[in-house]
Write a protein that holds these residues in place. Structure first.
Motif, PDB file in Angstrom:
ATOM      1  N   ILE A 165      -6.960  -6.408   7.650  1.00  0.00           N
ATOM      2  CA  ILE A 165      -6.206  -7.410   6.832  1.00  0.00           C
ATOM      3  C   ILE A 165      -6.372  -7.249   5.559  1.00  0.00           C
ATOM      4  N   ALA A 166      -7.597  -7.105   5.142  1.00  0.00           N
ATOM      5  CA  ALA A 166      -8.003  -6.721   3.631  1.00  0.00           C
ATOM      6  C   ALA A 166      -7.379  -5.537   3.269  1.00  0.00           C
ATOM      7  N   VAL A 167      -7.219  -4.514   3.950  1.00  0.00           N
ATOM      8  CA  VAL A 167      -6.431  -3.271   3.463  1.00  0.00           C
ATOM      9  C   VAL A 167      -4.852  -3.647   3.475  1.00  0.00           C
ATOM     10  N   PHE A 168      -4.360  -4.516   4.296  1.00  0.00           N
ATOM     11  CA  PHE A 168      -3.003  -5.059   4.128  1.00  0.00           C
ATOM     12  C   PHE A 168      -2.593  -5.444   2.809  1.00  0.00           C
ATOM     13  N   GLY A 169      -3.678  -6.132   1.909  1.00  0.00           N
ATOM     14  CA  GLY A 169      -3.045  -6.440   0.604  1.00  0.00           C
ATOM     15  C   GLY A 169      -2.752  -5.502  -0.399  1.00  0.00           C
ATOM     16  N   ASN A 170      -3.454  -4.417  -0.249  1.00  0.00           N
ATOM     17  CA  ASN A 170      -3.323  -3.271  -0.933  1.00  0.00           C
ATOM     18  C   ASN A 170      -2.080  -2.571  -0.462  1.00  0.00           C
ATOM     19  N   GLN A 171      -1.773  -2.417   0.846  1.00  0.00           N
ATOM     20  CA  GLN A 171      -0.710  -1.733   1.108  1.00  0.00           C
ATOM     21  C   GLN A 171       0.693  -2.727   0.979  1.00  0.00           C
ATOM     22  N   LEU A 172       0.641  -4.057   0.903  1.00  0.00           N
ATOM     23  CA  LEU A 172       1.704  -4.815   0.540  1.00  0.00           C
ATOM     24  C   LEU A 172       1.851  -4.896  -0.888  1.00  0.00           C
ATOM     25  N   GLY A 173       1.052  -4.566  -1.716  1.00  0.00           N
ATOM     26  CA  GLY A 173       1.159  -4.607  -3.046  1.00  0.00           C
ATOM     27  C   GLY A 173       1.927  -3.256  -3.293  1.00  0.00           C
ATOM     28  N   GLY A 298      10.375   3.490   0.352  1.00  0.00           N
ATOM     29  CA  GLY A 298       8.906   3.274   0.193  1.00  0.00           C
ATOM     30  C   GLY A 298       8.507   2.234   0.852  1.00  0.00           C
ATOM     31  N   LEU A 299       9.010   0.902   0.667  1.00  0.00           N
ATOM     32  CA  LEU A 299       8.908  -0.261   1.485  1.00  0.00           C
ATOM     33  C   LEU A 299       8.712  -0.190   2.857  1.00  0.00           C
ATOM     34  N   THR A 300       9.646   0.642   3.359  1.00  0.00           N
ATOM     35  CA  THR A 300       9.792   0.944   4.968  1.00  0.00           C
ATOM     36  C   THR A 300       8.362   1.770   5.170  1.00  0.00           C
ATOM     37  N   ILE A 301       7.949   2.669   4.563  1.00  0.00           N
ATOM     38  CA  ILE A 301       6.781   3.312   4.762  1.00  0.00           C
ATOM     39  C   ILE A 301       5.548   2.251   5.004  1.00  0.00           C
ATOM     40  N   ILE A 302       5.521   1.703   3.854  1.00  0.00           N
ATOM     41  CA  ILE A 302       4.409   0.602   3.878  1.00  0.00           C
ATOM     42  C   ILE A 302       4.382  -0.527   5.012  1.00  0.00           C
TER      43      ILE A 302
END
Length: 478
Positions: A165-173, A298-302
């Motif tokens: 979940i912590a990594v999620f933030g970076n990926q969602l950004g 790019g959004l799909t990849i993330i």
């Protein structure tokens, strides 16, 4: 049976009394989810600023009248800044703790966003570079935090999920960085109109970054009142004088399995950085005028990678199969990259969306796996140091791969550039197979559970059987 303790770990037997008291106070804090959400949010904002230029590379290159390679460097500056500053920031994390690092990261992130507002004219490209450099400094205080926050705040059965979940933030950004700029900033010739649209994005980013900085000041705490796990209790019970930052790094660099993971993590994430930075150029080369869809790809990849990360985090918490899961995800990243390479130029955007989603599910889903596997291999060393070394590896390979793939694309086309990434992922897969699953953190948790807290029922049974219980094994009655 003799259980071998991890190298460098405090002796369980020597610390039986003090650690036993700490272990008895293991408790989860309700604040842990607020801390995790807040970290994810300002990490999101920082990651958005990393890719906001690259996702519409051609538009910013036209506005500032610079080359596309110069815009690529706005993204690569994040990677370059991280490399020399990792060790000072990791040392600061160990000496001063999570709160100071969180304050510095969120403050620099907001400052960089406001500086960019001074770059809304074509001749002010150096100002936008300065703003991006400040945001790159903020990233140094962010990237190594997920596994540290997960270990300090979360229990042993939720630590991998928390790291995901912590990594999620970076990926969602990064996902927002692909999606929002093409929507807010159209590819128009009118410079004044273009500057107006860019200003909207910069103002929104600065406002959000400032609000998050204020929340960090109010909400973010150093650590919970009680350790959340037996492994964390052992670390907190260790006298400060016993810990040496330099010796910690030297132990990590002598850890063969960690060194292998550091290289393979760098190869995988370096490929992801290169793919993300050059995605806009790849897509519009085959699909003219599709800047918005390039961002959506790019959004799909993330987004698919976030699903993969969450699934892998939950899977790790349930099974603890770090080596097997990491290897399978690495193999599937290679397969996804091969499929993407040979479908990009087919002329059907929907096919690219599907193959990019498959690639992202595994390649982006690999990120928290690397952090958590490193924490297991290197316990009881600081998670900030091990994560930082993984990220340095990723930044070095990311710069090299982005420059290399960009040059190959310019000379030989996108397929040749993507084949380079395929070959790199194949090498990483082979190296991953040689990593030994030396799960030291799990071993420490098991040793603590077996050593410190047998149930009172067991001791009662021993008394009934006239077998004197071991004085250190049974809790006092009454």
């Amino acid at each position: 049976m003799v259980l071998q303790e991890p190298a460098g770990a405090p002796s369980l037997s020597a610390a039986a009394g003090g650690v036993g008291d700490a272990a008895a106070e293991v408790q989860l804090s309700r604040l842990r989810w607020a801390v995790l959400l807040l970290f994810s949010s300002y990490s999101l904002c920082n990651a958005f600023q990393w890719i906001q230029y690259g996702s519409i590379n051609n538009v910013f290159a036209s506005f500032y009248d610079v080359s596309t390679f110069a815009i690529d460097w706005l993204s690569m500056s994040y990677m370059l800044i991280y490399i020399p500053l990792l060790f000072p920031v990791a040392w600061l994390l160990d000496k001063r703790g999570l709160r100071l690092i969180a304050l510095a990261g969120s403050a620099l992130n907001a400052m960089g966003a406001w500086v960019k507002l001074g770059s809304l004219k074509p001749h002010l490209f150096p100002v936008t570079v300065l703003g991006q450099v400040i945001c790159g400094l903020a990233q140094v205080f962010i990237l190594g935090m997920p596994s540290r926050i997960a270990s300090v705040w979360f229990g042993s059965h939720e630590v991998s999920t928390a790291c995901s979940i912590a990594v999620f933030g970076n990926q969602l950004g990064i996902a927002a960085g692909f999606l929002v700029p093409p929507v807010l900033i159209p590819n128009v010739e009118d410079v004044e109109k273009l500057a107006y649209h860019i200003s909207i994005m910069f103002f929104m980013t600065a406002g959000v970054a400032s609000a998050l900085f204020i929340l960090v000041i109010i909400v973010f705490k150093e650590k919970p009142p009680n350790p959340p796990s037996q492994a964390q209790a052992l670390i907190q019970s260790r006298p400060t004088a016993e810990y040496s930052y330099v010796q910690s790094i030297l132990r990590l660099l002598r850890n063969y399995n960690f060194l292998l993971l550091m290289v393979t993590y760098g190869l995988n994430v370096g490929c992801f950085y290169s793919l993300s930075t050059l995605l806009n150029r790849m897509v519009i080369l085959h699909y003219k005028g599709e800047e918005v869809n390039a961002g959506r790809i790019g959004l799909t990849i993330i987004l698919s990678g976030m699903v993969g990360a969450l699934i892998s985090g939950i899977w790790l918490d349930k099974t603890k199969t770090y080596k097997q899961t990491t290897l399978v995800v690495y193999i599937m990243s290679l397969v996804g990259m091969i499929v993407y390479t040979f479908t990009l130029s087919l002329g059907h955007l929907w096919v690219v969306f599907v193959t990019a989603g498959l690639l992202g599910f595994f390649m982006t889903g690999y990120l928290p796996l690397g952090f958590e596997f490193a924490a297991e291999l290197t316990y009881p060393e600081s998670e900030g140091t091990s994560s930082g070394l993984l990220n340095v590896s990723a930044q070095i390979f990311g710069i090299a791969f982005t420059i290399g793939q960009g040059q190959i694309m310019d000379r030989f086309g996108t397929k040749a550039g993507n084949l380079l990434l395929c070959s790199i992922l194949f090498l990483g897969t082979v190296m991953t197979a040689f990593i030994k699953a030396d799960l030291r953190r799990q071993q420490a948790n098991l040793e603590s559970e077996q050593t410190h807290l047998p149930s009172e029922e067991t001791c009662s049974e021993e008394v009934m059987l006239h077998t004197p219980p071991h004085p250190q094994m049974c809790p006092p009655h009454g």
